[in-house]
Design a protein around this motif. Structure first.
Motif, short mmCIF file in Angstrom:
data_model
loop_
_atom_site.label_atom_id
_atom_site.label_comp_id
_atom_site.label_asym_id
_atom_site.label_seq_id
_atom_site.Cartn_x
_atom_site.Cartn_y
_atom_site.Cartn_z
N UNK A 156 0.86 -1.20 0.00
CA UNK A 156 0.00 0.00 0.00
C UNK A 156 0.89 1.25 0.00
N UNK A 157 0.36 2.39 -0.48
CA UNK A 157 1.21 3.57 -0.64
C UNK A 157 1.50 4.31 0.67
N UNK A 158 2.25 3.66 1.55
CA UNK A 158 2.65 4.29 2.82
C UNK A 158 4.17 4.25 2.90
N UNK A 159 4.76 5.38 3.24
CA UNK A 159 6.21 5.41 3.45
C UNK A 159 6.52 4.75 4.79
N UNK A 160 7.41 3.77 4.78
CA UNK A 160 7.69 3.11 6.06
C UNK A 160 9.15 3.27 6.46
N UNK A 161 9.35 3.28 7.77
CA UNK A 161 10.72 3.29 8.30
C UNK A 161 11.18 1.84 8.43
N UNK A 162 10.34 1.01 9.05
CA UNK A 162 10.61 -0.43 9.03
C UNK A 162 9.28 -1.18 9.04
N UNK A 163 9.35 -2.41 8.55
CA UNK A 163 8.11 -3.19 8.44
C UNK A 163 8.42 -4.67 8.45
N UNK A 164 7.45 -5.46 8.91
CA UNK A 164 7.58 -6.91 8.80
C UNK A 164 6.31 -7.50 8.21
N UNK A 165 6.48 -8.70 7.68
CA UNK A 165 5.33 -9.40 7.07
C UNK A 165 5.28 -10.82 7.62
N UNK A 166 4.11 -11.25 8.02
CA UNK A 166 3.92 -12.65 8.42
C UNK A 166 2.86 -13.23 7.49
N UNK A 167 3.23 -14.26 6.76
CA UNK A 167 2.28 -14.87 5.81
C UNK A 167 1.26 -15.73 6.54
N UNK A 168 0.20 -16.06 5.84
CA UNK A 168 -0.72 -17.10 6.32
C UNK A 168 -1.76 -16.68 7.33
N UNK A 169 -1.96 -15.37 7.51
CA UNK A 169 -3.07 -14.95 8.37
C UNK A 169 -4.32 -14.90 7.47
N UNK A 170 -5.43 -14.37 7.96
CA UNK A 170 -6.65 -14.50 7.15
C UNK A 170 -7.59 -13.31 7.31
N UNK A 171 -8.53 -13.23 6.37
CA UNK A 171 -9.59 -12.21 6.43
C UNK A 171 -10.90 -12.82 5.96
N UNK A 172 -11.97 -12.27 6.44
CA UNK A 172 -13.29 -12.69 5.97
C UNK A 172 -14.30 -11.58 6.26
N UNK A 173 -15.54 -11.83 5.80
CA UNK A 173 -16.63 -10.94 6.22
C UNK A 173 -17.23 -11.59 7.47
N UNK A 174 -17.01 -11.01 8.66
CA UNK A 174 -17.42 -11.68 9.89
C UNK A 174 -18.93 -11.87 10.01
N UNK A 175 -19.71 -10.92 9.48
CA UNK A 175 -21.17 -11.06 9.58
C UNK A 175 -21.64 -12.20 8.68
N UNK A 176 -21.03 -12.31 7.49
CA UNK A 176 -21.42 -13.38 6.57
C UNK A 176 -21.03 -14.74 7.15
N UNK A 177 -19.89 -14.79 7.84
CA UNK A 177 -19.46 -16.06 8.46
C UNK A 177 -20.48 -16.48 9.52
#
Ligand SMILES: Cc1cc2nc3c(=O)[nH]c(=O)nc-3n(C[C@H](O)[C@H](O)[C@H](O)COP(=O)(O)OP(=O)(O)OC[C@H]3O[C@@H](n4cnc5c(N)ncnc54)[C@H](O)[C@@H]3O)c2cc1C
Lengths: 503, 113
Positions: A156-177
């Motif tokens: 995403x278009x954000x200037x960062x000083x430092x960042x980390x990434x962890x793969x394998x997390x998740x998202x959903x529509x909680x109301x639909x679930x």
């Protein structure tokens, strides 16, 4: 008006209201993610279950959340490690990972249409002031076998000083679930009632829950109401905060998948994207504050919008909403049996409760079936952790005492009713009592006692949600007095408008 | 020290009289007043205790301390009932107030007498 993206995009529900007296094994109050997942498991275990929901399924915080699922925690794992120990932080990460996996399995098994997908989780700092937080999280993640990659830039278009990434997390529509899972609950064993508000629980060997048109008798009760209803000692250890969300459509630019957490402390923003056949959105959240302790709540939305427009080519803000969460004193949620025999609750989830809600259901399934659960002790609702809780406990309960001091003679926001503008609410003193006075769009004045029906604090007008919010333990009431959420059972007491004050 | 305690307790008594009006009318006393009342009284009693433990005077005011302490127990009971919306027995409120007033009279008599 505020409206959440998730509720708007999820399928509608149409469960009946309770109209008679019934007896079940387990009565579940609340049809959010905690209540519905618990009902699903308990019905599968062969228990007779009734779910009583005052509004509609996923109509509470679940439908107003961000829909992110991750094994980390809002307060960061390294916090848990330093407050507790390595073993606890590991157990938190493992238990949360198990809950996320379970959600995925349920979605697959029942083909629940809730846009579930695995995505990366990012933690970033915009300036080097917060680089240390990122460093700590990298070290903690490694300790628990979580692979964290360091990054120089984000999708995403954000200037960062430092960042980390962890793969394998998740998202959903909680109301639909939640609504999708509710359809898959064994209907022989479980009945769901919407628009069925529990206004009283008569505690005994068999608990009797009263609703407007019927009662439910049950040996076991789960208060899946986010904050337990009524007065419990745990309410001195969970601290209600509100947070704001907007969902924007863009003129141009990508909607890269991911959970984006900014370490910047003051506005505490997070971002995510949501894409399905109905449209693409960028969600920006943040601006958390104690419930009922601010003026001009609309400004939080304005600030989020400014932030979104700074980063993205925003075409339109289509949805905006706010929601409540409860920070626990010692950093962990309280899940299990309460001080009342046979009454269980799950609370203090902070903004991690979609996962903790499902984890609570896993724990309740075992506890209510007489089985051991490997995580029950860790999250035990009746635990006593004075040293770990002391700092937050003292600070927050002094804050509560200060809120009570708003109930002093002569301390009101307005002297006369005419000082209350159209669409506005103010606390006015009438006959030595504080009144919550709201003037609706037609000019009609609605008067209630401003004394919260939970533990007597004076409620505060929330201009963004048009609600009366209690600054002590987070009960919220409609402008017309009815309970929206929080520990209060009863609506604000009505007061007669005919008064000398409207002169 | 005793004078400070008397001033604090007198203020607490004034607020107590204001609140008893609500209790007699079966109305909820304002919680802010209850908290200020309790805090003033607690501070006053604490100062009396410190005085009794540290003074070399003959009269240490243990008698007044005991009276106020008894009143305080009644106050805690009343507050805990009120905050949980349990019915406050009016007689307990009246007896609590009467004990507090007696204590104030007693200590004033001994200080001025
Ligand atoms: C802004 C925000 C963003 C968040 N984002 C995330 C996220 O991305 N990931 C995450 O894991 N967590 C997130 N959370 C936390 C998470 O949303 C909540 O912890 C979780 O949804 C709580 O679920 P619940 O089922 O326990 O409560 P709720 O969803 O609030 O459900 C409680 C239900 O009980 C009902 N109820 C209450 N009283 C009664 C009564 N008397 N009778 C009958 N029914 C009653 C209510 O109507 C409600 O439907 C977020 C929280 C906030 C505030």
């Amino acid at each position: 008006m505020t409206r959440s993206l998730w509720k708007a995009k999820a399928q509608k529900t149409n469960y009946p209201a309770l109209k008679n007296n019934i007896t079940v094994d387990v009565a579940i109050v609340g049809g959010g993610i905690t209540g519905i997942t618990s009902a699903y498991f308990l019905a599968k275990e062969g228990k007779k279950v009734a779910v009583l929901e005052s509004h509609e399924l996923a109509g509470g915080t679940t439908g107003d959340s961000t829909g992110n699922l991750y094994k980390m925690v809002d307060k960061r794992l390294h916090h848990i490690q330093s407050k507790w120990d390595e073993k606890t932080a590991r157990a938190v990460a493992e238990s949360r990972a198990a809950a996320v996996d379970l959600i995925e399995n349920l979605v697959k098994e029942h083909e629940i249409k809730c846009d579930f997908k695995r995505v990366p989780w990012y933690l970033f700092s915009e300036t080097n002031k917060k680089d240390e937080t990122i460093e700590k999280e990298i070290i903690t993640a490694k300790d628990y076998g979580i692979k964290a990659d360091t990054l120089q830039e984000l999708p995403i278009p954000v200037q960062v000083s430092s960042a980390i990434k962890v793969e394998g997390q998740a998202q959903f529509n909680p109301a639909a679930f939640v609504r999708g899972l509710a359809e898959k609950i064994d209907s022989e064993n479980c009945h769901i009632y919407e628009h069925t508000n529990v206004h009283h629980i008569e505690k005994g060997e068999d608990h009797v829950l009263s609703t407007q048109h019927g009662t439910v008798t049950a040996k076991k009760v789960i208060l899946a109401t986010h904050s337990p209803k009524g007065i419990y000692p745990v309410q001195t250890a969970i601290y209600p905060h509100r947070e704001y969300a907007i969902a924007a459509k863009l003129n141009s630019g990508d909607y890269p998948d991911g959970i984006y957490w900014d370490t910047e402390a003051t506005f505490h923003t997070s971002m995510r994207t949501f894409k399905n056949h109905t449209g693409n959105y960028v969600l920006v959240l943040g601006g958390h504050h104690k419930v009922g302790q601010e003026d001009n709540y609309e400004r939080f939305f304005e600030k989020l919008e400014q932030h979104a427009r700074k980063l993205f080519d925003v075409a339109e803000i289509e949805y905006k909403w706010s929601a409540q969460h409860y920070k626990p004193a010692d950093g962990l949620p309280y899940i299990g049996e309460s001080s009342d025999d046979g009454i269980y609750f799950a609370t203090g989830f902070s903004t991690d409760g979609l996962t903790y809600g499902v984890l609570s259901a896993m724990i309740f399934k075992d506890l209510l079936s007489g089985r051991e659960n490997e995580w029950a002790e860790l999250y035990k609702a009746k635990r006593f952790t004075p040293i770990k809780s002391a700092k937050n406990y003292i600070k927050e309960n002094i804050n509560v005492a200060k809120q009570y001091l708003k109930d002093l003679p002569g301390k009101a926001e307005a002297e006369r009713f005419y000082e209350v503008g159209i669409g506005e609410g103010k606390v006015v003193e009438v006959d030595d009592e504080k009144w919550a006075v709201y003037k609706d769009e037609t000019g009609q004045v609605h008067c209630h006692s401003a004394v919260c029906t939970h533990m007597d604090c004076i409620v505060d007008w929330n201009d963004a949600e048009k609600s009366w919010d209690c600054p002590c333990h987070g009960s919220r009431f409609e402008a017309t007095g009815d309970v929206i959420e929080g520990p209060a059972f009863s609506p604000l007491d009505k007061r007669d408008v005919k008064s000398r004050k409207d002169s | 020290m005793v004078l400070t305690a008397i001033i604090l307790i007198s203020l607490a008594v004034i607020l107590g009289l204001y609140m008893i009006k609500f209790v007699l009318q079966k109305k909820n006393p304002p919680k802010g007043v209850a908290i200020v009342h309790g805090t003033l009284a607690a501070l006053g009693i604490l100062i009396l205790l410190i005085y009794a433990l540290t003074t070399s005077e003959h009269h240490k005011h243990w008698d007044s301390f005991a009276i106020f302490f008894t009143a305080a127990i009644g106050g805690i009971y009343l507050f805990s009932k009120d905050i949980r919306h349990k019915n406050i027995p009016v007689w307990v409120a009246v007896v609590h107030g009467a004990i507090g007033l007696t204590g104030l009279g007693w200590i004033l008599y001994h200080v001025t007498g």
